[in-house]
Design a protein around this motif. Sequence first.
Motif, mmCIF file in Angstrom:
data_model
loop_
_atom_site.group_PDB
_atom_site.id
_atom_site.type_symbol
_atom_site.label_atom_id
_atom_site.label_comp_id
_atom_site.label_asym_id
_atom_site.label_seq_id
_atom_site.Cartn_x
_atom_site.Cartn_y
_atom_site.Cartn_z
ATOM 1 N N GLU A 53 -9.538 6.265 3.358
ATOM 2 C CA GLU A 53 -9.764 6.831 4.686
ATOM 3 C C GLU A 53 -8.506 6.678 5.521
ATOM 4 O OE1 GLU A 53 -13.148 5.902 7.127
ATOM 5 O OE2 GLU A 53 -14.407 5.784 5.336
ATOM 6 N N GLY A 54 -8.195 7.709 6.278
ATOM 7 C CA GLY A 54 -7.062 7.639 7.186
ATOM 8 C C GLY A 54 -5.715 7.942 6.552
ATOM 9 N N LEU A 55 -5.683 8.193 5.246
ATOM 10 C CA LEU A 55 -4.426 8.543 4.600
ATOM 11 C C LEU A 55 -4.023 9.946 5.036
ATOM 12 C CD1 LEU A 55 -2.220 7.793 2.487
ATOM 13 C CD2 LEU A 55 -3.633 8.969 0.804
ATOM 14 N N TYR A 56 -2.814 10.090 5.515
ATOM 15 C CA TYR A 56 -2.319 11.382 5.976
ATOM 16 C C TYR A 56 -1.958 12.243 4.764
ATOM 17 C CZ TYR A 56 0.634 14.859 8.215
ATOM 18 O OH TYR A 56 1.187 16.041 8.642
ATOM 19 N N ILE A 57 -2.678 13.332 4.613
ATOM 20 C CA ILE A 57 -2.424 14.240 3.491
ATOM 21 C C ILE A 57 -1.702 15.466 4.043
ATOM 22 C CG2 ILE A 57 -3.457 15.580 1.633
ATOM 23 C CD1 ILE A 57 -5.788 13.588 1.650
ATOM 24 N N ASP A 58 -0.398 15.499 3.819
ATOM 25 C CA ASP A 58 0.410 16.602 4.328
ATOM 26 C C ASP A 58 0.572 17.685 3.255
ATOM 27 O OD1 ASP A 58 2.148 15.388 2.559
ATOM 28 O OD2 ASP A 58 3.720 15.016 4.029
ATOM 29 N N LEU A 59 1.333 18.711 3.585
ATOM 30 C CA LEU A 59 1.525 19.835 2.679
ATOM 31 C C LEU A 59 2.169 19.399 1.365
ATOM 32 C CD1 LEU A 59 1.339 22.888 2.215
ATOM 33 C CD2 LEU A 59 3.569 23.102 3.335
ATOM 34 N N SER A 60 3.148 18.507 1.431
ATOM 35 C CA SER A 60 3.824 18.046 0.208
ATOM 36 C C SER A 60 2.866 17.318 -0.727
ATOM 37 C CB SER A 60 4.992 17.120 0.567
ATOM 38 O OG SER A 60 5.975 17.824 1.264
ATOM 39 N N LEU A 61 2.015 16.468 -0.179
ATOM 40 C CA LEU A 61 1.052 15.756 -1.002
ATOM 41 C C LEU A 61 0.034 16.724 -1.586
ATOM 42 C CD1 LEU A 61 -0.005 13.177 -2.235
ATOM 43 C CD2 LEU A 61 -1.136 12.651 -0.072
ATOM 44 N N ASN A 62 -0.426 17.679 -0.786
ATOM 45 C CA ASN A 62 -1.348 18.692 -1.315
ATOM 46 C C ASN A 62 -0.709 19.474 -2.460
ATOM 47 O OD1 ASN A 62 -3.930 18.615 -0.102
ATOM 48 N ND2 ASN A 62 -3.056 19.355 1.806
ATOM 49 N N ASN A 63 0.556 19.855 -2.305
ATOM 50 C CA ASN A 63 1.249 20.582 -3.372
ATOM 51 C C ASN A 63 1.390 19.740 -4.634
ATOM 52 O OD1 ASN A 63 1.534 22.942 -1.904
ATOM 53 N ND2 ASN A 63 3.568 22.418 -1.159
ATOM 54 N N ALA A 64 1.668 18.455 -4.473
ATOM 55 C CA ALA A 64 1.775 17.565 -5.630
ATOM 56 C C ALA A 64 0.429 17.442 -6.344
ATOM 57 C CB ALA A 64 2.284 16.187 -5.197
ATOM 58 N N LEU A 65 -0.652 17.393 -5.573
ATOM 59 C CA LEU A 65 -1.994 17.340 -6.175
ATOM 60 C C LEU A 65 -2.303 18.633 -6.924
ATOM 61 C CD1 LEU A 65 -3.916 15.616 -3.265
ATOM 62 C CD2 LEU A 65 -3.612 14.692 -5.578
ATOM 63 N N ILE A 66 -1.942 19.757 -6.344
ATOM 64 C CA ILE A 66 -2.154 21.042 -7.014
ATOM 65 C C ILE A 66 -1.363 21.088 -8.309
ATOM 66 C CG2 ILE A 66 -1.661 23.518 -6.852
ATOM 67 C CD1 ILE A 66 -2.355 23.227 -3.812
ATOM 68 N N ASN A 67 -0.126 20.615 -8.263
ATOM 69 C CA ASN A 67 0.731 20.615 -9.444
ATOM 70 C C ASN A 67 0.135 19.775 -10.569
ATOM 71 O OD1 ASN A 67 2.993 21.049 -11.085
ATOM 72 N ND2 ASN A 67 4.129 19.370 -10.156
ATOM 73 N N ILE A 68 -0.278 18.559 -10.273
ATOM 74 C CA ILE A 68 -0.812 17.690 -11.331
ATOM 75 C C ILE A 68 -2.161 18.197 -11.825
ATOM 76 C CG2 ILE A 68 -1.973 15.943 -9.881
ATOM 77 C CD1 ILE A 68 0.190 15.129 -12.940
ATOM 78 N N ASN A 69 -2.983 18.722 -10.913
ATOM 79 C CA ASN A 69 -4.269 19.266 -11.348
ATOM 80 C C ASN A 69 -4.092 20.530 -12.171
ATOM 81 O OD1 ASN A 69 -6.067 17.312 -10.344
ATOM 82 N ND2 ASN A 69 -5.845 18.135 -8.278
ATOM 83 N N GLU A 109 0.833 -1.201 0.000
ATOM 84 C CA GLU A 109 0.000 0.000 0.000
ATOM 85 C C GLU A 109 0.868 1.252 0.000
ATOM 86 O OE1 GLU A 109 -3.480 0.869 0.454
ATOM 87 O OE2 GLU A 109 -3.881 -1.149 -0.284
ATOM 88 N N PRO A 110 0.633 2.167 -0.919
ATOM 89 C CA PRO A 110 1.405 3.417 -0.902
ATOM 90 C C PRO A 110 0.997 4.297 0.272
ATOM 91 C CG PRO A 110 -0.286 3.528 -2.587
ATOM 92 C CD PRO A 110 -0.329 2.134 -2.021
ATOM 93 N N ASP A 111 1.958 5.061 0.769
ATOM 94 C CA ASP A 111 1.646 6.037 1.801
ATOM 95 C C ASP A 111 1.712 7.438 1.194
ATOM 96 O OD1 ASP A 111 4.372 6.587 1.565
ATOM 97 O OD2 ASP A 111 4.872 5.931 3.590
ATOM 98 N N ASN A 112 1.568 8.458 2.018
ATOM 99 C CA ASN A 112 1.551 9.821 1.506
ATOM 100 C C ASN A 112 2.874 10.213 0.839
ATOM 101 O OD1 ASN A 112 2.616 9.768 4.218
ATOM 102 N ND2 ASN A 112 2.558 11.998 4.215
ATOM 103 N N VAL A 113 3.982 9.691 1.332
ATOM 104 C CA VAL A 113 5.278 10.013 0.728
ATOM 105 C C VAL A 113 5.391 9.382 -0.653
ATOM 106 C CG1 VAL A 113 7.793 9.841 0.993
ATOM 107 C CG2 VAL A 113 6.347 10.229 3.008
ATOM 108 N N THR A 114 5.022 8.121 -0.754
ATOM 109 C CA THR A 114 5.052 7.428 -2.047
ATOM 110 C C THR A 114 4.176 8.157 -3.057
ATOM 111 O OG1 THR A 114 5.206 5.355 -0.825
ATOM 112 C CG2 THR A 114 4.800 5.197 -3.177
ATOM 113 N N LEU A 115 2.981 8.510 -2.653
ATOM 114 C CA LEU A 115 2.048 9.171 -3.563
ATOM 115 C C LEU A 115 2.565 10.545 -4.004
ATOM 116 C CD1 LEU A 115 -1.220 8.088 -1.777
ATOM 117 C CD2 LEU A 115 -0.368 7.238 -3.979
ATOM 118 N N THR A 116 3.229 11.250 -3.113
ATOM 119 C CA THR A 116 3.819 12.539 -3.469
ATOM 120 C C THR A 116 4.881 12.363 -4.547
ATOM 121 O OG1 THR A 116 3.420 13.405 -1.246
ATOM 122 C CG2 THR A 116 5.081 14.537 -2.566
#
Length: 112
Positions: A88-104, A55-62
């Motif tokens: 559910e329960g996946l920790y979404i930190d600032l880095s992951l949010n920034n990566a989502l903003i970038n791809i979107n 299972e990927p975590d927030n770092v992997t997904l970033t």
Amino acid sequence: MYSARENIFDAHRMFDEITCKNIVCWTALISAYVDNQNPRKALQLFRQMQMDNVEPDNVTLTVVLSACADIGALEMGEWIHAYIRSKEGLYIDLSLNNALININGRNKQEAW
């Protein structure tokens, strides 16, 4: 250590020698490929990791979202975004949010 010296071959060889690969091992190698300008290989490893039921975590997904952005793999980025929303329960930190903003942001640029 090997990947910081741009010796990705040795880093991958060390990874292959690990008998019980956990999320940290997978993420380190995926990140090494992204850092060494090989995001396609990073995405291949991410798919292999999933096939190995890790299972990927927030770092992997970033890191994987960064690889998607690097090569314009927008569909994969959208899939990861949907995956994140479904976990559910996946920790979404600032880095992951920034990566989502970038791809979107790249998705919106493609639509123009």
